[in-house]
Write a protein that holds these residues in place. Structure first.
Motif, mmCIF file in Angstrom:
data_model
loop_
_atom_site.group_PDB
_atom_site.id
_atom_site.type_symbol
_atom_site.label_atom_id
_atom_site.label_comp_id
_atom_site.label_asym_id
_atom_site.label_seq_id
_atom_site.Cartn_x
_atom_site.Cartn_y
_atom_site.Cartn_z
ATOM 1 N N UNK A 87 0.941 -1.283 0.107
ATOM 2 C CA UNK A 87 0.501 -0.065 0.169
ATOM 3 C C UNK A 87 1.015 1.307 0.101
ATOM 4 N N UNK A 88 0.697 1.830 -0.754
ATOM 5 C CA UNK A 88 1.854 3.282 -1.185
ATOM 6 C C UNK A 88 0.331 4.446 -1.201
ATOM 7 N N UNK A 89 1.243 5.829 -1.039
ATOM 8 C CA UNK A 89 0.197 6.905 -0.346
ATOM 9 C C UNK A 89 1.061 8.292 0.153
ATOM 10 N N UNK A 90 0.604 9.071 -1.177
ATOM 11 C CA UNK A 90 0.536 10.463 -0.862
ATOM 12 C C UNK A 90 0.258 11.596 -1.070
ATOM 13 N N UNK A 91 -0.053 12.148 -1.227
ATOM 14 C CA UNK A 91 -0.954 14.096 -0.748
ATOM 15 C C UNK A 91 -1.022 13.931 -2.680
ATOM 16 N N UNK A 92 0.173 13.395 -3.547
ATOM 17 C CA UNK A 92 0.050 14.139 -4.716
ATOM 18 C C UNK A 92 -0.604 12.717 -5.197
ATOM 19 N N UNK A 93 -1.590 12.616 -5.967
ATOM 20 C CA UNK A 93 -2.758 11.553 -6.811
ATOM 21 C C UNK A 93 -1.672 11.117 -8.236
ATOM 22 N N UNK A 94 -0.556 12.121 -8.696
ATOM 23 C CA UNK A 94 0.609 12.099 -10.150
ATOM 24 C C UNK A 94 1.252 11.492 -9.576
ATOM 25 N N UNK A 95 1.742 11.685 -7.885
ATOM 26 C CA UNK A 95 2.816 10.605 -7.545
ATOM 27 C C UNK A 95 2.298 9.375 -6.510
ATOM 28 N N UNK A 96 1.180 9.180 -6.289
ATOM 29 C CA UNK A 96 1.156 7.996 -6.124
ATOM 30 C C UNK A 96 0.573 6.930 -7.144
ATOM 31 N N UNK A 97 -0.485 7.337 -7.859
ATOM 32 C CA UNK A 97 -0.414 6.720 -9.082
ATOM 33 C C UNK A 97 0.570 6.245 -9.822
ATOM 34 N N UNK A 98 1.911 6.863 -10.163
ATOM 35 C CA UNK A 98 3.572 6.620 -10.572
ATOM 36 C C UNK A 98 3.818 5.512 -9.817
ATOM 37 N N UNK A 99 4.328 5.709 -7.855
ATOM 38 C CA UNK A 99 4.582 4.644 -7.511
ATOM 39 C C UNK A 99 4.116 3.591 -7.264
ATOM 40 N N UNK A 100 2.608 3.723 -8.039
ATOM 41 C CA UNK A 100 1.770 2.284 -8.216
ATOM 42 C C UNK A 100 2.617 1.585 -9.480
ATOM 43 N N UNK A 101 2.368 2.514 -10.703
ATOM 44 C CA UNK A 101 2.332 1.990 -11.728
ATOM 45 C C UNK A 101 4.068 1.480 -11.883
ATOM 46 N N UNK A 102 5.112 1.666 -10.417
ATOM 47 C CA UNK A 102 6.125 1.477 -10.776
ATOM 48 C C UNK A 102 6.435 -0.064 -10.481
ATOM 49 N N UNK A 103 5.539 -0.124 -9.168
ATOM 50 C CA UNK A 103 5.271 -1.359 -8.677
ATOM 51 C C UNK A 103 4.706 -2.375 -8.648
ATOM 52 N N UNK A 104 3.851 -2.368 -10.207
ATOM 53 C CA UNK A 104 3.002 -3.152 -10.652
ATOM 54 C C UNK A 104 4.041 -3.674 -11.455
ATOM 55 N N UNK A 105 4.753 -2.394 -12.155
ATOM 56 C CA UNK A 105 6.145 -2.946 -13.448
ATOM 57 C C UNK A 105 6.579 -4.359 -12.971
ATOM 58 N N UNK A 106 6.825 -4.324 -11.548
ATOM 59 C CA UNK A 106 7.708 -5.105 -10.851
ATOM 60 C C UNK A 106 7.333 -6.128 -10.371
ATOM 61 N N UNK A 107 6.343 -5.901 -10.873
ATOM 62 C CA UNK A 107 5.368 -7.751 -10.310
ATOM 63 C C UNK A 107 4.398 -7.435 -8.862
#
Length: 252
Positions: free
Chosen positions: A71-91
């Motif tokens: 679970x990742x959280x951030x005030x900034x929606x773009x940063x939270x989404x980018x982190x989620x995408x990077x994590x999912x790209x790693x499985x």
């Protein structure tokens, strides 16, 4: 986010050994709320390094016990989404939460499967964002351990100024600390007293704080203490073993 590969290695090693521990410890791999997921770079570096969430996922895989939830959280929606995408790209089975931690952490807690092994890795920029109320909420999880970066730099530089009630930036980290400060306490002793007071608040949640607190330094200056606490003595024994390792280094 302030972090390095070796800093994240400590929790990863805890997870690997904890998940393979005694029968009374749930066998599932840990679920982990990870705060402040953005990548980072230091002064003079051309490239950014992975943020704490990415490093934590990589280490959990390398340790043979990948997280079942990230679970990742951030005030900034773009940063939270980018982190989620990077994590999912790693499985990684990642899910993002957008908003202030006071709102997102309770949502994360409700999503953690019952009985799951959890590590809450808190890496706030300074003490202003080390919210005791959030630690209190996370502590309600049945099997949770904490690894917390406690900002010594912020404490050392600013604790005397925080005596001014108009500032009071440390109130979230250590509620009522000014009201409980002993009379006649010198400024030189204030920072040590504050840290002890904060530790006392943590112990009040039924947690045991490890005496092994690696010091993270940069250019000879103390930046953070990496503080580990838990209810179960088993993860604490593992932490003490790993954190005392002569091969351990925590450079920036």
């Amino acid at each position: 986010m302030v972090g390095s590969r070796n800093q994240a290695h400590l929790p990863g090693e805890i997870h690997r050994r904890h998940a393979q521990g005694p029968d009374e410890v749930p066998a599932s791999c840990p679920d982990r709320p990870v705060l402040r997921p953005r990548p980072r770079s230091d002064k003079g570096e051309e490239d950014t390094r992975d943020g704490g969430a990415i490093v934590a996922w990589r280490q959990s895989v390398a340790s043979g016990c990948p997280f079942t939830h990230v679970f990742v959280g951030d005030l900034d929606a773009d940063r939270a989404e980018a982190c989620e995408h990077r994590l999912r790209a790693l499985g990684a089975p990642a899910r993002r939460f957008v908003g202030p931690a006071a709102e997102t952490v309770p949502l994360m807690v409700r999503q953690v499967p019952r009985g799951a092994l959890c590590l809450a890795y808190l890496d706030p920029y300074n003490l202003q964002y080390l919210s005791f109320s959030l630690i209190e909420q996370l502590s309600r999880l049945k099997c949770v351990d904490f690894a917390v970066h406690f900002s010594l730099m912020d404490l050392t530089r600013n604790v005397d100024m925080e005596l001014d009630p108009k500032r009071d930036r440390f109130a979230e980290a250590a509620p009522d600390w000014r009201l409980n400060m002993p009379n006649g306490l010198s400024k030189a002793s204030l920072k040590d007293w504050f840290f002890d007071y904060w530790c006392g608040k943590i112990r009040g949640l039924g947690m045991t704080i490890s005496d092994v607190m690696p010091l993270i330094e940069s250019e000879g200056r103390a930046i953070y203490r990496l503080v580990f606490f838990s209810r179960n003595p088993f993860p604490e024994r593992i932490w003490n073993d790993v954190a005392k390792s002569p091969n351990l280094s925590l450079p920036f």
